[in-house]
Design a protein around this motif. Structure first.
Motif, PDB file in Angstrom:
ATOM      1  N   GLN A  76      38.777 -11.916  13.591  1.00 49.08           N
ATOM      2  CA  GLN A  76      38.158 -12.876  13.483  1.00 49.08           C
ATOM      3  C   GLN A  76      36.879 -12.878  14.046  1.00 49.08           C
ATOM      4  O   GLN A  76      36.412 -13.489  15.058  1.00 49.08           O
ATOM      5  CB  GLN A  76      39.005 -14.253  13.975  1.00 49.08           C
ATOM      6  CG  GLN A  76      38.949 -15.775  13.535  1.00 49.08           C
ATOM      7  CD  GLN A  76      39.389 -16.097  13.063  1.00 49.08           C
ATOM      8  OE1 GLN A  76      40.579 -16.017  12.136  1.00 49.08           O
ATOM      9  NE2 GLN A  76      38.762 -16.213  11.438  1.00 49.08           N
ATOM     10  N   GLU A  77      35.706 -13.850  12.897  1.00 46.37           N
ATOM     11  CA  GLU A  77      34.307 -12.719  13.022  1.00 46.37           C
ATOM     12  C   GLU A  77      33.883 -14.389  13.258  1.00 46.37           C
ATOM     13  O   GLU A  77      34.063 -15.400  12.107  1.00 46.37           O
ATOM     14  CB  GLU A  77      33.743 -12.548  11.860  1.00 46.37           C
ATOM     15  CG  GLU A  77      31.924 -12.283  12.157  1.00 46.37           C
ATOM     16  CD  GLU A  77      31.826 -13.543  11.651  1.00 46.37           C
ATOM     17  OE1 GLU A  77      30.924 -14.092  11.711  1.00 46.37           O
ATOM     18  OE2 GLU A  77      31.536 -13.728  10.063  1.00 46.37           O
ATOM     19  N   SER A  78      33.022 -15.218  14.241  1.00 46.61           N
ATOM     20  CA  SER A  78      32.826 -16.326  14.592  1.00 46.61           C
ATOM     21  C   SER A  78      31.671 -16.216  15.198  1.00 46.61           C
ATOM     22  O   SER A  78      30.705 -16.830  15.576  1.00 46.61           O
ATOM     23  CB  SER A  78      33.521 -17.575  14.986  1.00 46.61           C
ATOM     24  OG  SER A  78      34.470 -16.962  14.850  1.00 46.61           O
ATOM     25  N   ALA A  79      30.592 -14.758  15.057  1.00 43.68           N
ATOM     26  CA  ALA A  79      28.690 -14.991  14.871  1.00 43.68           C
ATOM     27  C   ALA A  79      27.976 -15.787  14.348  1.00 43.68           C
ATOM     28  O   ALA A  79      29.060 -16.857  13.010  1.00 43.68           O
ATOM     29  CB  ALA A  79      28.809 -13.609  14.373  1.00 43.68           C
ATOM     30  N   PRO A  80      27.017 -16.373  14.890  1.00 42.29           N
ATOM     31  CA  PRO A  80      26.747 -17.319  14.328  1.00 42.29           C
ATOM     32  C   PRO A  80      26.057 -16.811  13.044  1.00 42.29           C
ATOM     33  O   PRO A  80      26.044 -15.944  12.108  1.00 42.29           O
ATOM     34  CB  PRO A  80      24.907 -17.628  15.432  1.00 42.29           C
ATOM     35  CG  PRO A  80      25.045 -17.226  16.474  1.00 42.29           C
ATOM     36  CD  PRO A  80      26.407 -15.778  15.974  1.00 42.29           C
ATOM     37  N   GLU A  81      25.796 -18.488  12.346  1.00 45.16           N
ATOM     38  CA  GLU A  81      24.927 -18.904  10.759  1.00 45.16           C
ATOM     39  C   GLU A  81      24.015 -18.053  10.781  1.00 45.16           C
ATOM     40  O   GLU A  81      23.144 -18.424   9.990  1.00 45.16           O
ATOM     41  CB  GLU A  81      25.522 -19.856   9.945  1.00 45.16           C
ATOM     42  CG  GLU A  81      26.993 -20.728  10.204  1.00 45.16           C
ATOM     43  CD  GLU A  81      27.897 -19.659   8.685  1.00 45.16           C
ATOM     44  OE1 GLU A  81      27.579 -21.103   7.936  1.00 45.16           O
ATOM     45  OE2 GLU A  81      27.657 -19.310   9.598  1.00 45.16           O
ATOM     46  N   ASN A  82      24.118 -16.597  10.180  1.00 48.17           N
ATOM     47  CA  ASN A  82      22.667 -16.027  10.116  1.00 48.17           C
ATOM     48  C   ASN A  82      23.552 -14.546   9.520  1.00 48.17           C
ATOM     49  O   ASN A  82      23.721 -13.653  10.545  1.00 48.17           O
ATOM     50  CB  ASN A  82      22.353 -15.746  11.494  1.00 48.17           C
ATOM     51  CG  ASN A  82      20.935 -15.441  11.141  1.00 48.17           C
ATOM     52  OD1 ASN A  82      20.361 -13.545  10.612  1.00 48.17           O
ATOM     53  ND2 ASN A  82      19.923 -15.326  12.041  1.00 48.17           N
ATOM     54  N   LEU A  83      22.957 -14.436   8.470  1.00 47.80           N
ATOM     55  CA  LEU A  83      23.426 -13.128   7.199  1.00 47.80           C
ATOM     56  C   LEU A  83      23.078 -11.931   7.877  1.00 47.80           C
ATOM     57  O   LEU A  83      23.896 -11.552   8.268  1.00 47.80           O
ATOM     58  CB  LEU A  83      23.061 -13.790   5.749  1.00 47.80           C
ATOM     59  CG  LEU A  83      23.149 -12.765   4.683  1.00 47.80           C
ATOM     60  CD1 LEU A  83      24.790 -12.175   4.831  1.00 47.80           C
ATOM     61  CD2 LEU A  83      23.112 -12.425   3.642  1.00 47.80           C
ATOM     62  N   ALA A  84      21.746 -11.841   8.114  1.00 47.65           N
ATOM     63  CA  ALA A  84      21.299 -11.006   8.831  1.00 47.65           C
ATOM     64  C   ALA A  84      22.102 -10.558  10.171  1.00 47.65           C
ATOM     65  O   ALA A  84      21.992  -9.147  10.420  1.00 47.65           O
ATOM     66  CB  ALA A  84      19.462 -10.792   9.301  1.00 47.65           C
ATOM     67  N   LEU A  85      22.038 -11.138  11.422  1.00 50.17           N
ATOM     68  CA  LEU A  85      23.561 -10.447  12.222  1.00 50.17           C
ATOM     69  C   LEU A  85      23.994 -10.267  11.347  1.00 50.17           C
ATOM     70  O   LEU A  85      25.292  -9.584  12.646  1.00 50.17           O
ATOM     71  CB  LEU A  85      23.028 -12.348  13.072  1.00 50.17           C
ATOM     72  CG  LEU A  85      24.161 -12.091  14.854  1.00 50.17           C
ATOM     73  CD1 LEU A  85      23.135 -10.956  15.333  1.00 50.17           C
ATOM     74  CD2 LEU A  85      23.753 -13.214  14.756  1.00 50.17           C
ATOM     75  N   LYS A  86      25.361 -10.837  10.957  1.00 55.84           N
ATOM     76  CA  LYS A  86      26.517 -11.020  10.552  1.00 55.84           C
ATOM     77  C   LYS A  86      26.241  -9.500   9.863  1.00 55.84           C
ATOM     78  O   LYS A  86      27.711  -8.485  10.289  1.00 55.84           O
ATOM     79  CB  LYS A  86      27.278 -11.994   9.435  1.00 55.84           C
ATOM     80  CG  LYS A  86      26.555 -13.118   9.960  1.00 55.84           C
ATOM     81  CD  LYS A  86      27.522 -13.823   9.179  1.00 55.84           C
ATOM     82  CE  LYS A  86      27.672 -15.600   9.962  1.00 55.84           C
ATOM     83  NZ  LYS A  86      29.358 -15.456  10.688  1.00 55.84           N
ATOM     84  N   SER A 106      34.538 -16.730   9.399  1.00 57.08           N
ATOM     85  CA  SER A 106      34.682 -18.690  10.030  1.00 57.08           C
ATOM     86  C   SER A 106      33.445 -19.096   9.487  1.00 57.08           C
ATOM     87  O   SER A 106      33.857 -20.348  10.243  1.00 57.08           O
ATOM     88  CB  SER A 106      34.989 -18.417  11.748  1.00 57.08           C
ATOM     89  OG  SER A 106      35.898 -18.135  11.847  1.00 57.08           O
ATOM     90  N   THR A 107      33.419 -18.436   8.539  1.00 61.49           N
ATOM     91  CA  THR A 107      31.667 -19.043   8.256  1.00 61.49           C
ATOM     92  C   THR A 107      31.987 -20.574   7.612  1.00 61.49           C
ATOM     93  O   THR A 107      32.344 -20.472   6.887  1.00 61.49           O
ATOM     94  CB  THR A 107      31.008 -17.639   7.217  1.00 61.49           C
ATOM     95  OG1 THR A 107      29.424 -18.908   6.934  1.00 61.49           O
ATOM     96  CG2 THR A 107      31.678 -17.595   5.546  1.00 61.49           C
ATOM     97  N   SER A 108      30.924 -21.438   7.329  1.00 59.89           N
ATOM     98  CA  SER A 108      31.184 -22.377   6.900  1.00 59.89           C
ATOM     99  C   SER A 108      29.797 -22.659   6.132  1.00 59.89           C
ATOM    100  O   SER A 108      30.514 -23.018   4.857  1.00 59.89           O
ATOM    101  CB  SER A 108      31.215 -23.775   7.627  1.00 59.89           C
ATOM    102  OG  SER A 108      29.739 -23.938   8.735  1.00 59.89           O
ATOM    103  N   GLY A 109      28.996 -21.572   5.938  1.00 60.79           N
ATOM    104  CA  GLY A 109      27.619 -22.510   5.409  1.00 60.79           C
ATOM    105  C   GLY A 109      27.405 -20.339   4.283  1.00 60.79           C
ATOM    106  O   GLY A 109      26.854 -20.792   3.095  1.00 60.79           O
TER     107      GLY A 109
END
Length: 311
Positions: A76-86, A106-109
């Protein structure tokens, strides 16, 4: 994977449901935060029937993302909403993932298509967006697409149902998914009404809590408006109030979250200290549990929940 507010909440739920959980975060202090969150959420989760609530027996923490996913069936990935980081995280974990592992974001955006570009094998990742706080609110919005492995969407829906969640399948990718888009539109009108001097922010909150909010915990707007028209159903509602709704839609406000709006909120909505914030949160969680248990005590499908579109 990612142990901020959402990740901590997921940890509490997975542990309460009896799963082994390895949490990852680059910040080692997150371990103590997770342990405290699991402990603090015990009463609420026990009230919902999770017998393992508060247990940390099957919990471990690491700052090494590769170690975190080794042997995992579900990530379950809930890292910050940053595509580069993901992207960086996905590229690190994909080589060590089990062949049958599923990654649920878990991304919302960020769209699923964007996340899939981070994988050499895009078939194993789906979006599984919770509603905050995930350990209490049943909704999970699940999205796959034509690149998703066969049967993985159904498996994911069943996985969350087994956790006591209410997952729904999105048929199309759209930023914000469903629930966030709905509450974003509502909040924009709330801010518009307040800035226009119709009512205070606090009184608009009261209008929602003591009006439509009570009904929304039972049925959605389509079913409620259908009930409002009696035997004539939703078509009758449209005949009766459709013109008014059309006028209200046309007159709906548009608000930017600019400096002016932020200053307006700061001036007109009271801030609270940490003790009061915790008391408000505890009250929220207590009532959420009571509502959920009351609905569960009916021990049946709510009338109308079975309705499907006509073929």
């Amino acid at each position: 994977m990612g142990s901020g507010t959402i990740g901590q909440s997921w940890c509490a739920l997975f542990l309460a449901a009896g799963h082994q959980v390895t949490a990852y975060d680059p910040n080692p202090s997150r371990e103590l935060e997770i342990r405290a969150f699991v402990s603090n959420s015990e009463a609420s989760l026990r009230a919902l029937g999770y017998s393992n609530a508060g247990s940390l027996t099957d919990f471990c923490f690491t700052t090494d993302v590769v170690k975190a996913v080794e042997g995992a069936q579900v990530v379950q990935e809930s890292a910050p909403e940053n595509l580069a980081l993901k992207t960086q995280l996905y590229r690190l974990i994909e080589p060590v993932l089990d062949r049958k592992s599923t990654v649920l974001s878990s991304t919302s955006g960020i769209t699923l298509e964007m996340l899939q570009t981070c994988f050499f094998d895009p078939s194993r990742i789906l979006i599984a967006h919770p509603f905050n706080p995930p350990h209490l609110i049943p909704l999970v919005e699940v999205l796959g697409n034509e690149s998703t492995a066969p049967d993985l969407i159904q498996w994911t829906l069943s996985f969350y149902e087994g956790l006591g969640k209410v997952p729904i399948e999105l048929k199309k990718s759209i930023p914000g998914h469903i629930a966030n888009r709905l509450q974003a539109v509502l909040w924009q009108e709330v801010l518009h009404l307040a800035k226009e001097g119709v009512a205070s922010l606090s009184d608009i909150d009261r209008a929602i809590v003591n009006g439509p909010g009570l009904r929304w915990a039972i049925y959605g707007p389509n079913q409620l408006f259908s009930l409002a028209a009696g035997a004539d159903g939703l078509e009758g509602f449209i005949d009766h109030l459709g013109p008014s709704f059309q006028d209200w839609w046309s007159a709906a406000g548009h608000v930017e979250l600019d400096t002016d709006t932020r200053q307006f909120i700061k001036r007109n909505y009271p801030s609270v200290d940490e003790n009061e914030r915790r008391a408000i949160q505890a009250y929220r969680d207590h009532l959420i549990c009571r509502i959920l248990n009351e609905k569960k005590s009916e021990n049946r499908v709510a009338p109308g929940d079975h309705l499907n579109p006509p073929s």
